[in-house]
Design an enzyme around this catalytic site. Structure first.
Site, PDB file in Angstrom:
ATOM      1  N   LYS A 239       2.224  11.487  17.815  1.00  0.00           N
ATOM      2  CA  LYS A 239       3.823  12.182  17.702  1.00  0.00           C
ATOM      3  C   LYS A 239       3.387  13.430  18.147  1.00  0.00           C
ATOM      4  O   LYS A 239       2.159  13.868  17.859  1.00  0.00           O
ATOM      5  CB  LYS A 239       3.779  12.626  16.434  1.00  0.00           C
ATOM      6  CG  LYS A 239       5.758  13.423  16.579  1.00  0.00           C
ATOM      7  CD  LYS A 239       6.534  12.114  16.744  1.00  0.00           C
ATOM      8  CE  LYS A 239       7.748  12.228  16.003  1.00  0.00           C
ATOM      9  NZ  LYS A 239       8.889  10.374  15.999  1.00  0.00           N
TER      10      LYS A 239
HETATM   11  N1  GLU Z   1      10.421   9.616  18.259  1.00  0.00           N
HETATM   12  C1  GLU Z   1      11.370   8.193  18.083  1.00  0.00           C
HETATM   13  C2  GLU Z   1      10.769   8.174  17.003  1.00  0.00           C
HETATM   14  O1  GLU Z   1      10.685   8.590  16.499  1.00  0.00           O
HETATM   15  C3  GLU Z   1      11.112   7.377  19.924  1.00  0.00           C
HETATM   16  C4  GLU Z   1       9.511   7.378  19.882  1.00  0.00           C
HETATM   17  C5  GLU Z   1       9.115   6.314  21.088  1.00  0.00           C
HETATM   18  O2  GLU Z   1      10.018   5.554  21.558  1.00  0.00           O
HETATM   19  O3  GLU Z   1       7.875   6.396  21.270  1.00  0.00           O
HETATM   20  O4  GLU Z   1      10.385   6.675  16.401  1.00  0.00           O
END
Ligand code: GLU
Length: 549
Positions: A239
């Site tokens: 993240k």
């Molecule tokens: N931010 C989204 C999540 O928390 C998507 C992450 C992604 O597609 O890599 O799952």
């Protein structure tokens, strides 16, 4: 007190056991232990309040208190001090419950040996210190405690458990960007955290929000690992984020911020390394700038460095709606299981961003009456069902739901307590807590947001029979479609929207069945079952790769 000397508060009424433990600890020099021994809970609490204790060894059966009561009474006075439970072989379930409730670990009395005891105390202290230093964050604490609970129930290998409690790589940068008023330069903090590198490239979104910090990003990265594991995707969790309020920025400011942030995290990302995607406060456009900045550095277009980008740049059909769509596929499964007729059922949705607004629309397509939605400006409630197209048009014009005519206004807190069949928190973390969980009146809780429910609230909801679709399952449609986008990009072959949606439905439905089967087999709640499914896969992968060197 330094790392080389730890003060242990030993709360144990059996003198033989106490002497044995003291004897084992005396022999250790790195660290050296100073043991303070008391034999009742009252004295233990008194001693902890005097301060200076690094770690606690707590027997649950004491003359003045028994079982879980001992732990909760003690914990109330010492939530910042790490506690290791001393458990009899017959009381293992109890010890497990204490770990769920916030204890760091437990040791079985008849099996205590010197190295195991010292290791457990050392880890518990190191973890607590990390939590009060760089990882000081309620959200990271929640993620760790959820994981410890699952790890305990699945009897995860102890070495792997220690490895997975903290992210493997973190990058913290501070960097400037120019405001539109050219004399003004703003310096902000940015992060990229990679939790597990064993599974393939790491994967996870980028968040722009004023609450972003290392703990929050690390918690979200950890959840991504379990999410990818649960969905059987070949990624570890990651993240990123910038601590900034994007609503206060112009488009060109947002672009400069994004390009500079990309420059800062550039060595960490790449199509085979770490692949960002949108999250709260970022969107397709931000991904396009990120991809462009990365490609400029390489000298050629590298679309696979991000997912969730515009379709014209190699983005996937259906990716934008995928989180909301996946959530609704799962609500359909949950409704079948709980015998809820969706036609005419009611839904309340907190958050009207990419996840909430799409979830609302797809629920309405299923005949569900969406009676309330909200965003930062507050909530709208209409018991006859909201005209979603009109709300969307209002938001396009005014950016917020506030001021929409055909509804009563409610606060975000009131919204969570509205009676409904389906409640979908699709905004911020930490929304359903011990304070309001008993007032939540839904049959199915579908967590579009990451981390909206605390551990205490989980227990309350479970006791009230709420059917839970936990975040790592409920919002996994997003990263699953991201995986599709990445596969299409690496193969230079595009699928149709129909193909995407069919694959998405198959993927989330299979995961739903894995989780319900696990919940039944292990007699655990849906969140724990989902965590176990995800963490087991990560743990197996780590074990099969072995340790270097
Ligand atoms: N931010 C989204 C999540 O928390 C998507 C992450 C992604 O597609 O890599 O799952």
């Amino acid at each position: 007190m330094g790392d080389d000397r730890l003060t242990v508060l030993l709360v144990e009424d059996n003198p033989v056991q106490a002497r044995l433990i003291e004897g084992l600890l005396k022999r250790s020099t790195t660290p050296a232990f100073e043991v303070v021994h008391v034999d009742t809970l009252a004295r233990g609490i008194q001693r902890i309040e005097e301060g200076g204790v690094d770690v606690v060894l707590l027997d649950l059966i004491l003359p003045d208190s028994e079982e879980l009561e001992t732990f909760s009474r003690f914990y109330a006075h010492a939530s910042e001090t790490p506690i290791v439970i001393l458990s009899g072989l017959d009381d293992l379930k109890l010890a497990g419950r204490a770990v769920e409730g916030g204890a760091q670990d437990y040791l079985v009395k008849d099996r205590i040996d010197g190295p195991g005891l010292i290791r457990s105390l050392r880890y518990a202290t190191a973890r607590a210190r990390a939590r009060s230093a760089e990882w000081h964050s309620p959200m990271f604490r929640l993620a760790q405690q959820q994981f410890l609970k699952a790890a305990h129930l699945m009897e995860m290998d102890d070495n792997i458990r220690q490895r997975l409690l903290f992210p493997e790589r973190t990058l913290l940068v501070s960097f400037p960007f120019r405001r539109d008023d050219r004399d003004q330069v703003e310096t902000v903090f940015g992060y990229r955290v990679q939790h597990v590198l064993a599974m393939g490239p790491t994967k996870g979104g980028i968040r722009y929000h004023s609450s972003v910090n290392l703990g929050e990003v690390s918690a979200l990265a950890m959840w991504m690992s379990w999410k990818c594991g649960l969905m059987h995707l070949p990624f570890g969790g990651a993240k990123g984020g910038v601590r900034v309020d994007p609503t206060g920025l112009s488009r060109s400011e947002l672009q400069r911020l994004t390009r500079r942030y990309t420059g800062e995290i550039l060595p960490m990302i790449g199509p085979d390394r770490d692949i960002p995607a949108p999250d709260m406060g970022t969107d397709e456009q931000v991904m396009a700038w990120l991809m462009d900045t990365y490609s400029q550095q390489k000298g050629y277009a590298v679309p696979t460095v991000v997912t969730g980008k515009p379709v014209v740049l190699g983005g996937s059909e259906g990716r934008k709606e995928a989180t909301g769509r996946g959530l609704v596929y799962l609500v359909e499964e949950a409704a079948r299981r709980t015998e809820l007729e969706l036609e005419g059922a009611t839904a309340v949705i907190q958050g009207f961003g990419n996840v909430g607004a799409h979830a609302a629309r797809f629920l309405a397509d299923d005949g569900v009456k969406v009676v309330a939605v909200s965003d930062v400006s507050g909530g709208l409630f209409n018991e006859n069902g909201l005209d979603l197209e009109a709300v969307e048009a209002h938001v396009r014009e005014n950016r917020v739901v506030e001021g929409f005519g055909d509804a009563d206004s409610v606060t975000n807190e009131e919204l969570l307590e509205l009676p409904c069949d389906i409640l979908a928190p699709c905004a911020l973390q930490n929304q359903i807590t011990a304070e309001n969980a008993s007032k939540v009146r839904c049959r199915i809780l579908a967590e579009g947001a990451n981390g909206p429910t605390t551990l205490e609230a989980d227990d309350i909801l479970a006791s009230r029979g709420v059917f839970m679709l936990p975040d790592i399952l409920a919002n996994a449609g997003g990263v699953t479609a991201s995986y599709f986008e990445w596969v299409q990009g690496t193969q230079n072959y595009m699928w149709t929207l129909k193909e995407i949606n069919e694959r998405l439905r198959r993927a989330v439905t299979a995961a739903f069945h894995r989780v319900t089967a696990r919940a039944e087999r292990d007699d655990v709640d849906m969140r724990t079952a989902a965590l176990i499914e995800g963490a087991a896969r990560v743990s197996q992968a780590k074990l099969s790769r072995g340790l270097f060197p």
